[in-house]
Write an enzyme that holds these catalytic residues in place. Structure first.
Site, PDB file in Angstrom:
ATOM      1  N   SER A  93       0.849  -1.185   0.000  1.00  0.00           N
ATOM      2  CA  SER A  93       0.000   0.000   0.000  1.00  0.00           C
ATOM      3  C   SER A  93       0.895   1.250   0.000  1.00  0.00           C
ATOM      4  CB  SER A  93      -0.926  -0.079   1.214  1.00  0.00           C
ATOM      5  OG  SER A  93      -2.105   0.633   1.027  1.00  0.00           O
TER       6      SER A  93
ATOM      7  N   ASP B  19      -8.559  -7.141  -4.742  1.00  0.00           N
ATOM      8  CA  ASP B  19      -8.212  -5.817  -4.220  1.00  0.00           C
ATOM      9  C   ASP B  19      -8.836  -4.755  -5.118  1.00  0.00           C
ATOM     10  OD1 ASP B  19      -7.063  -3.458  -3.311  1.00  0.00           O
ATOM     11  OD2 ASP B  19      -5.064  -4.318  -3.066  1.00  0.00           O
TER      12      ASP B  19
ATOM     13  N   HIS C  87      -8.153  -5.547  -0.372  1.00  0.00           N
ATOM     14  CA  HIS C  87      -6.858  -4.890  -0.165  1.00  0.00           C
ATOM     15  C   HIS C  87      -6.136  -5.454   1.057  1.00  0.00           C
ATOM     16  CE1 HIS C  87      -3.795  -1.868  -0.364  1.00  0.00           C
ATOM     17  NE2 HIS C  87      -4.129  -1.326   0.781  1.00  0.00           N
TER      18      HIS C  87
END
Lengths: 344, 344
Positions: free
Chosen positions: B147, B291, B324
């Site tokens: 991320s 995701d 995610h």
């Protein structure tokens, strides 16, 4: 700065004209929580009633009675639902804020606010049915709706004689992600200090909370691909992304036309809703492959439910990239399917 | 009521222990906006440094230096990145609020607040590199992050000799939907009257805005299928859905460990970031099919970019349903890929 007018989203093109609106008054309307209240349902009609040609259009969360406005790609002259053939009725949902009774209704100088009952989808449908009967329509050729409107349409068909039901981009019941989006939006509102338990004065509403709630909604209306195509990383000023400007613009604009109490009441209604069974009618379900808010499997589930009840149903999964907003943006694909299904 | 402890999400298992933390002081650190400031970077290490075995772990938005904590499925004894072999360094990002200098840092009795510069991903990486050099590490065997941490890892590799870079669930640059989620979260904070331009007292922060911001984040961390499996339509009390309870719990809990100013600063940094080119190293990119926040095509794009620069790169798209959060939850699939890629 106004964004491109083409960049509209769920119902935002709605421009209700008050002079076209009429209203039905329902004295002592009985809510499912046991309370009763005199309520008003605002409505508009287009076309001529010929006994067997009434079509009731049910709006989405932020919509209103002005169907030939927010749904003018599907409803209107030359469109799949043409007032030349059909008598089209649009109403504003009970609990809404565009002419029907809801938390924003002012009684004796004060908003109803928290005094407005915990409305349900079933209540919304019942009030709509009573309004339609009051207008003089005793059976529907079609009831149609998308998103929240799809749930209302399902319940209308259980409460009055209805030939056909078209439900688009909707669900039998919300799943966890749908409830989650609504809960984040509600929290944005109820955590605004101006919310005051829902009993804020009409001229001092929780504007910031409502604006953020609307931004959260918009994150769920478009697909990732659609966000990307519309905005990408383009900037409006040196340090403001177009998507930021768009979301803030949508949020602000919404505070000028919508009531925070209605948003809380209506999202609670649709989150609580579960369709127990389908009324007797022919059903059309449409979904969109890019709709991440009301995914295709929810419409497929409705079609399965219909078949389980021995009811005639079609389900079409439409490949379009616009996300949940596809049901508002797409006149062509839905239009073609609806025309064929209606046999016209 | 506490939800099931298994229901954790992005970094929430983090339990930094202050006694394990150390800090590097960087006098007159130069931010890319031209300002300079003495800054502190908090760090932790595990394992023994042997000259060629340093691994730098870069945390996501709400993380910290405690890598064997928030990433303990990948980093730790017996895991893919084992301190028995590697000298593992975790730092807290510049602009963060877990020991490194950021908006929450109190100077002369006042939070830096709006006096903290507009930090960039490049600044975060540069401060991290300077801290690592200060520790005595001059080259990295591996820099890894997911991320936000993936973006930071990309920039670290451009600023110090680095053999390998592993980027998971991240992007070369944010697209419109990612910026949109962050902007809605920022607006929830800056529209809270307690925000006060970022200069709120430490004991009276914009808690409600920060809680809503975190709820918005959580809507993007899990996939629809994952929300559905975890919560469905189960209720906690007669009228509260479990997903509502979960989001509110996550929002509230976050306000006890995170600073609203950091959230605004760090999300602005990652939204502005665009990786111009990759530093010389071997790259591993991993993405997750479910995701929706950092979709697979963004990792594929990074791999293409690497190949365009004639750089050795692998991209693996992992089929797991956790959205995610997969990059935090999945030790097995990522672990296996990383072990093989590291040749151990």
């Amino acid at each position: 700065v106004e964004p491109d007018p083409a960049l509209f989203s769920e119902n935002e093109r709605t421009t209700p004209r008050a002079d076209e609106r009429r209203a039905v008054h329902l004295p002592d309307f009985a809510f499912s929580d046991g309370s009763t209240m005199d309520v008003t349902i605002a409505y508009e009609t287009w076309g001529t009633f010929r006994g067997d040609n009434a079509v009731l259009i049910c709006h989405a969360l932020s919509g209103d009675s002005h169907a030939i406005g927010w749904w003018d790609r599907l409803v209107g002259p030359g469109k799949a639902i043409d007032p030349a053939r059909w008598f089209v009725i649009g109403t504003n949902a009970l609990g809404g804020c565009q002419g029907s009774t809801g938390p924003a209704t002012v009684v004796a100088g004060r908003r109803l606010g928290s005094r407005f009952p915990a409305v349900t989808v079933e209540d919304i449908a019942l009030a709509m049915v009573q309004a339609v009967l009051e207008i003089g329509v005793e059976r529907l050729a079609l009831v149609a709706g998308g998103s929240m409107g799809g749930m209302v349409a399902l319940e209308v068909a259980r409460r009055m004689p209805t030939e056909r039901v078209w439900v688009t981009a909707s669900a039998r019941a919300h799943g966890a992600l749908q409830i989650g989006f609504n809960e984040a939006a509600r929290q944005a509102i109820v955590r605004d200090p101006k919310w005051r338990g829902g009993d804020y004065p009409a001229d001092d509403p929780p504007r910031h909370g409502l604006a953020v709630a609307r931004m959260i909604g918009h994150l769920s209306y478009l697909s990732e691909a659609s966000f990307e195509r519309k905005f990408g990383r383009r900037r409006r000023e040196s340090d403001v992304f177009e998507v930021e400007s768009y979301l803030n613009y949508q949020g602000e604009k919404f505070t000028n036309r919508f009531d925070a109490g209605s948003l809380v009441a209506l999202t609670r209604a649709i989150d609580a809703y579960e369709c127990a069974e389908l009324g007797p009618a022919r059903y059309l379900f449409t979904s969109f492959t890019s709709d991440t808010l009301y995914p295709s499997h929810q419409l497929e589930e409705l079609a399965r439910m219909a078949r389980g009840q021995g009811i005639d149903a079609e389900w079409h999964d439409i490949e379009l990239p616009f996300g949940h907003d596809s049901f508002l943006l797409d006149g062509d694909r839905q239009g073609e399917i609806v025309r064929r299904w209606l046999g016209c």
